[in-house]
Design an enzyme around this catalytic site. Structure first.
Site, PDB file in Angstrom:
ATOM      1  N   ALA A 498     -34.570  17.557 -49.915  1.00  0.00           N
ATOM      2  CA  ALA A 498     -35.467  18.672 -49.614  1.00  0.00           C
ATOM      3  C   ALA A 498     -36.522  18.257 -48.595  1.00  0.00           C
ATOM      4  O   ALA A 498     -37.194  17.242 -48.785  1.00  0.00           O
ATOM      5  CB  ALA A 498     -36.148  19.156 -50.888  1.00  0.00           C
ATOM      6  N   CYS A 969     -29.385  21.132 -50.947  1.00  0.00           N
ATOM      7  CA  CYS A 969     -30.532  20.230 -51.024  1.00  0.00           C
ATOM      8  C   CYS A 969     -31.010  20.086 -52.460  1.00  0.00           C
ATOM      9  O   CYS A 969     -31.042  21.063 -53.211  1.00  0.00           O
ATOM     10  CB  CYS A 969     -31.706  20.762 -50.183  1.00  0.00           C
ATOM     11  SG  CYS A 969     -31.286  21.258 -48.511  1.00  0.00           S
ATOM     12  N   CYS A 970     -31.366  18.886 -52.814  1.00  0.00           N
ATOM     13  CA  CYS A 970     -32.148  18.651 -54.026  1.00  0.00           C
ATOM     14  C   CYS A 970     -33.221  17.629 -53.656  1.00  0.00           C
ATOM     15  O   CYS A 970     -33.529  17.449 -52.471  1.00  0.00           O
ATOM     16  CB  CYS A 970     -31.278  18.187 -55.189  1.00  0.00           C
ATOM     17  SG  CYS A 970     -30.509  16.576 -54.974  1.00  0.00           S
ATOM     18  N   LYS A 971     -33.788  16.953 -54.610  1.00  0.00           N
ATOM     19  CA  LYS A 971     -34.900  16.046 -54.331  1.00  0.00           C
ATOM     20  C   LYS A 971     -34.495  14.945 -53.359  1.00  0.00           C
ATOM     21  O   LYS A 971     -35.196  14.669 -52.391  1.00  0.00           O
ATOM     22  CB  LYS A 971     -35.408  15.447 -55.638  1.00  0.00           C
ATOM     23  CG  LYS A 971     -36.577  14.491 -55.478  1.00  0.00           C
ATOM     24  CD  LYS A 971     -37.041  13.995 -56.832  1.00  0.00           C
ATOM     25  CE  LYS A 971     -38.209  13.026 -56.686  1.00  0.00           C
ATOM     26  NZ  LYS A 971     -38.683  12.547 -58.003  1.00  0.00           N
TER      27      LYS A 971
END
Length: 1066
Positions: A498, A969-971
């Site tokens: 992200a 997207c993730c972290k």
């Protein structure tokens, strides 16, 4: 077991050099997870399979542990490493703890080998080495390269509609065993194959790779194949050795191989039993008629036969019926997909695409699968993941633009001239802070220039200041599907962490909250500065940008006009005048705004002495209220009263100066028309009288230049005066923006630049990949220049704790991508990296294509038409933190983001349906109606259902059907991203390519399986960049926890956690 106590006591008293290992350890017995007593320090001596425990070095042994029918388990923690010896007899475990981590690891290895099984494995290993030496002495040592034609044929694909752009692996083959013999009759084999290479020149056995472990069968079909990349030195006489091992306990094998020190390679024979081996030459496989070898597995002494092993040459795109029959004849447990690892890059079309795409992609890692379809045919899938050089290229280009823009702004602030003390002190403070920020940008750019090594930023580096502009784990994830009856298809997903300012942290939230709070505070600044709305500030930046862009163009066209006049060229004169008129009209239009007039008045009041030529009325009058409304600074009159009135200001002077530019241009146009008209009349008369050409030239050449030159100088002078006044007024507006929020304003600008840099790098990568993929799709190219490109981001962040701040950053960064335009140009050199121009409010990305590819584009794109982007973000938190947010927190942020972006998606769909014909949709559009999908997406967003992953699937489907670019997207773009991408890929295979329903879970497990290709070093991991103990080493290819965790268990966990926290702090 019978033993002689006196002999053991005597053995324990032997000199130190007699023992295999000795030293101090803390020891105690353990039942379950409970230690019976606290660990006590003992002097330990290891000899063979006997471990002597003594109170000190000089005392007698108090206990002897026989290391048979036991195994070693290692436990790691932040404080250290410990060992537990577990016994099959069921007696209490033995807990051992060393003083240091290396000492503990060395004890683990020593104890693991200190039994009769370890000794037997050593003997077998020595026997295999002797056997290999004998084979090498009898082999032919000549080196021959494989013929070029054969090398090309080894990896040349035969896809029907998608061509390759890069070299294929030189050699790929799959493996299967039959009729394996177990050591004991009732033993169920858990086997894997280790692949080693013997190079003919070196005669050294090199471990290359290994398959996965197949459990419980004597006829294993291995899912993992073997591949040799294009750069690997394969010769005809190269030998490949296949060694089959039986793993006694799969979980135990995993633990036992993890106890080795980081710098050592895991041993192949620890916790494993050797079954047999076979060796073949590359030429035997390549030149075999059926491209298949059946080898006999023999024991280390070469005497006993323990089964056979089949080696099949693999060629992507070739579906053979015999191969299908062989696979389906296996047991149901083994009926699964064939997988092989490779490192070959793959793309769209032909060798001409290689340079441009290779300039963007790096270090591709591929897997190849084959899955059964619903009609019992085989489809093959190539899954590719690649890094991109844009991870660093785009941020460096962007930072360089920021530096130039900030340097121009600082100079414009210095050029404001003399100001009253209050404003002058404010200007000095702003310039000082801007210089500090400029220095930080320059230092960051210098540090990025020094970066070498990986072309992406790993997740463990997300908190590094020098890399805060770089996106996290930016990769291309591509799935290429080849079906026997359907058209080949490519599915691309860009995976990236992200976009967020991780180094700055999220204590006070993200950009969405910070910008809103900052804007509210600016409105209440009062006397300190003049408030201008964000729209007026953006307009001021646009005016300054137009000035810097148009002024040199107008001067250049004016000079060309004079050059055409000196050459007495009517056609050239007309063209030069046309270009000059167009640019000048744009220039005049740029200042047709009340903001410039009000800013000039505000700047005048900030001079050391000022007075209005038109007397000022009382503050409560209607006229002043109108001025204040336009100027957005209610405190202006107050400041005027404190300034001495000893000069005059004409409010209408700006209108006259601004209008003089247009008047000068009109005079110039009229003069050119008269000159051309006289020239036409002269040509008619010259045709009748026929004077000499030389006389005519002398007669007219000087007249044109001399008559136009004064008018051009007047135009430039008028333009220069407008530029000076406008630059100062707009710089004064920017001064107010900066002064109202120092230093928070600059810190927010920095944060926004960081987030935008990460988002832009991914967008540029996605656009280039999509452009290469769709070069032969005329419908997509028409959509690209007519409507624009849809860019859909799938967010998996929770709305709890720090991830809520990340989501706020991400939402603003993706929204800012709307101000990015793309332009496709023909490359003039071998450097195909994109070129970035513009400023913070408007960027143009110039994508370079080779000449042959550039010719495939529509005329509109080739002429330089700017291509618009339509970014949308849909977020659904899926982890345990989102459960906490939904039960005890707030999910309003996620709901608002999804609702806002749904409206943007609807607007794009409306434009698409208005401007594009229906036949431009992809081939599978008939299966679903886009309008119905949008309606379903709207309903799911309005439903506010917990962890509604249907939103993600609907948004992704709509994006693919609208030829958009997909982002996930993730972290950190690892666990949640990999789960989402693999689930999406298998769902596509099921819904679009008829994947057999019984193989959906197996296909999903296969795509999520951990990479087993050899002993992977930590530095070679293309996913995470750094590893923690016992953590899988790939991003898209390994299993992690389920996406949806039981909410009831989470509630129990939460209650227990709160109880522990309360007990801790009371």
């Amino acid at each position: 077991m019978r033993f002689n106590a006196k002999d053991l006591v005597q053995l324990a008293r032997c000199p130190s050099g007699y023992f295999d290992k000795e030293g101090k350890l803390k020891i105690c017995r353990v039942v379950g997870d409970e230690k019976l007593i606290e660990p006590r320090e003992r002097w330990c001596r290891l000899k063979g399979n006997l471990l002597f425990l003594m109170k000190n070095k000089s005392s007698d042994a108090s206990e002897v542990v026989i290391l048979e029918r036991c195994w070693v388990v290692e436990f790691r923690s932040k404080t250290g490493v410990s060992i537990v010896l577990k016994f099959q007899s069921g007696e209490p475990d033995l807990y051992l703890e060393a003083a240091s981590k290396p000492d503990c690891e060395s004890w683990a290895v020593a104890l693991g080998e200190a039994n009769s099984e370890g000794l037997q494995n050593k003997i077998q290993h020595l026997q295999r080495l002797v056997m290999e030496i004998k084979e090498e002495r009898s082999s032919d040592e000549a080196q021959q390269f494989l013929p070029t034609s054969q090398l090309d044929s080894l990896g040349e694909p035969q896809f029907t509609s998608i061509q390759r752009i890069a070299n294929e692996p030189k050699l790929e083959f799959s493996l299967a065993c039959k009729d394996l013999v177990a050591a004991t009759r009732d033993r169920k084999l858990n086997t894997f194959i280790q692949v080693s290479v013997v190079h003919p020149a070196e005669h050294i056995l090199t471990r290359y790779s290994s398959t996965e472990i197949v459990e419980g069968t004597k006829d294993p079909l291995f899912l993992t194949g073997v591949t040799f990349p294009p750069e690997y030195p394969i010769y005809e006489e190269t030998k490949i050795k296949l060694t089959v091992y039986d793993v006694k306990d799969k979980s135990q094998d995993t633990v036992r191989t993890s106890v080795l020190p980081d710098h050592k390679e895991p041993r192949a024979d620890v916790g494993r039993s050797f079954l047999g081996c076979a060796t073949f030459r590359v030429v035997d496989l390549v030149k075999s008629k059926e491209q298949q070898l059946t080898l006999t597995l023999r024991t280390s002494d070469g005497g006993k036969t323990v089964g056979t092993i089949e080696v099949n040459l693999v060629k992507m795109g070739e579906l053979e019926e015999g191969e299908t029959d062989h696979i389906t004849a296996d047991t149901q447990d083994q009926k699964c997909a064939l997988v092989r690892e490779c490192t070959a890059t793959e793309g769209l079309s032909g060798k001409d695409n290689l340079p441009s795409l290779n300039a963007v992609l790096r270090n591709p890692v591929c897997k190849l699968y084959r899955f059964p379809t619903s009609d019992n045919k085989w489809m093959r899938i190539r899954e590719q993941m690649a890094e991109t050089t844009l991870s660093f290229h785009v941020p460096k280009e962007l930072i360089n633009l920021h530096i130039k823009e900030d340097m121009r702004r600082n100079q414009e602030l210095k050029d404001l001239g003399e100001l009253a003390p209050h404003w002058d002190n404010m200007r000095k403070s702003v310039i000082a802070h801007c210089d500090q920020m400029l220095s930080m940008y320059q230092d960051t750019l210098a540090e990025l220039g020094k970066h070498t090594g990986s072309s992406f930023k790993s997740s463990c580096s997300k908190g590094e200041k020098t890399l805060e502009f770089i996106p996290i784990n930016l990769h291309l994830q591509r799935m290429h599907v080849h079906s026997p009856r359907l058209k080949d298809a490519l599915y691309d997903v860009i995976t990236v962490g992200a976009p967020a300012a991780h180094f700055q942290g999220f204590k006070n939230g993200g950009l969405r909250k910070l910008l809103s709070k900052f804007e509210a505070e600016r409105r209440n600044t009062g006397y300190q500065c003049i408030y201008y709305s964000p729209e007026n500030t953006a307009k001021a930046k646009e005016v300054l940008s137009n000035i810097n862009h148009l002024q040199p163009l107008i001067s250049s066209h004016a000079d060309l006009l004079l050059s055409s006049a000196s050459q007495r060229s009517p056609d050239s004169l007309k063209n030069s005048l046309k270009m000059l008129s167009e640019k000048t009209e744009l220039f005049v239009h740029a200042f047709k705004d009340q903001l410039v007039r009000s800013a000039l008045l505000a700047l005048y009041t900030a001079r050391p002495g000022c007075v209005l030529k038109k007397p000022a009325v009382h503050r409560n009058s209607a006229e002043e209220g109108d001025d204040v409304q336009h100027q957005d600074h209610p405190s202006q009159i107050k400041r005027q009263d404190s300034i001495p009135h000893h000069s005059e200001y004409d409010e209408e002077e700006w209108d006259r100066v601004w209008a003089n530019v247009a008047k000068s241009l009109n005079c110039l146009i009229a003069m050119v028309d008269r000159l051309l008209e006289k020239d036409d009349i002269s040509n008619i008369k010259e045709g009748e009288n026929e004077p000499s050409a030389a006389d005519s030239k002398v007669l007219h050449t000087g007249d044109w230049y001399e008559q136009l030159y004064p008018l051009v100088i007047t135009l430039k002078d008028c333009m220069g005066e407008v530029v000076t006044r406008a630059k100062q007024s707009m710089a004064f507006v920017l001064l107010q923006e900066l002064a109202c929020g120092l230093p928070q304003c600059l810190m927010l600008t920095l944060r926004r630049d960081i987030v935008f840099s990460q988002a832009l790098a991914g967008l540029v990568c996605g656009f280039i990949i999509k452009l290469h993929t769709g070069l032969h799709d005329q419908g997509f190219l028409q959509q690209l220049h007519t409507v624009g490109l849809l860019v859909q981001y799938e967010g998996l962040l929770s709305t709890y704790s720090e991830e809520a701040g990340m989501l706020e950053d991400m939402a603003v960064g993706i929204s800012d991508l709307q101000k990015v335009m793309f332009k496709v140009i023909e490359a003039k050199s071998e450097d195909f990296l994109p070129i970035i121009t513009g400023r913070r409010e408007h960027y143009i990305i110039e994508v370079q294509l080779p000449a042959k590819m550039f010719e495939l584009l529509p005329q509109e794109i080739k002429e330089g038409k700017l291509l618009r982007m339509y970014p949308v973000l849909f977020n659904v938190g899926i982890n345990e933190q989102q459960t906490l947010a939904e039960r005890f927190g707030d999910t309003t942020l996620q709901e608002n983001i999804n609702q806002e972006n749904l409206e943007l998606l609807k607007e794009y769909y409306k434009l698409f349906t208005e401007k594009m014909p229906p036949d431009c949709l992809p081939h599978f559009q008939e299966q679903n109606d886009l309008k119905g999908l949008l309606g379903s997406l709207h309903q799911n967003i309005q439903a506010k259902k917990r962890k509604n992953v249907e939103i993600m699937w609907l948004a992704a489907t709509i994006c693919r059907k609208l030829n958009g670019v997909r982002f996930t997207c993730c972290k950190s773009a690892k666990d949640r991203t990999s789960m989402s991408v693999t689930l999406e890929q298998c769902s596509i295979l099921r819904d679009e390519h008829q994947l057999h329903k019984d193989f959906f879970i197996r296909a999903l497990d296969c795509m999520r399986s951990r990479q087993t290709q050899g002993a992977l070093n930590e530095s070679d991991d293309p996913e995470t960049g750094c590893l923690t103990d016992n953590k899988p080493t790939s991003r898209h290819f390994y299993p992690v926890a389920l996406l949806l965790v039981s909410s009831h268990l989470l509630v129990v966990w939460l209650i227990l956690s709160l109880a522990l926290l309360l007990a801790k702090y009371q």
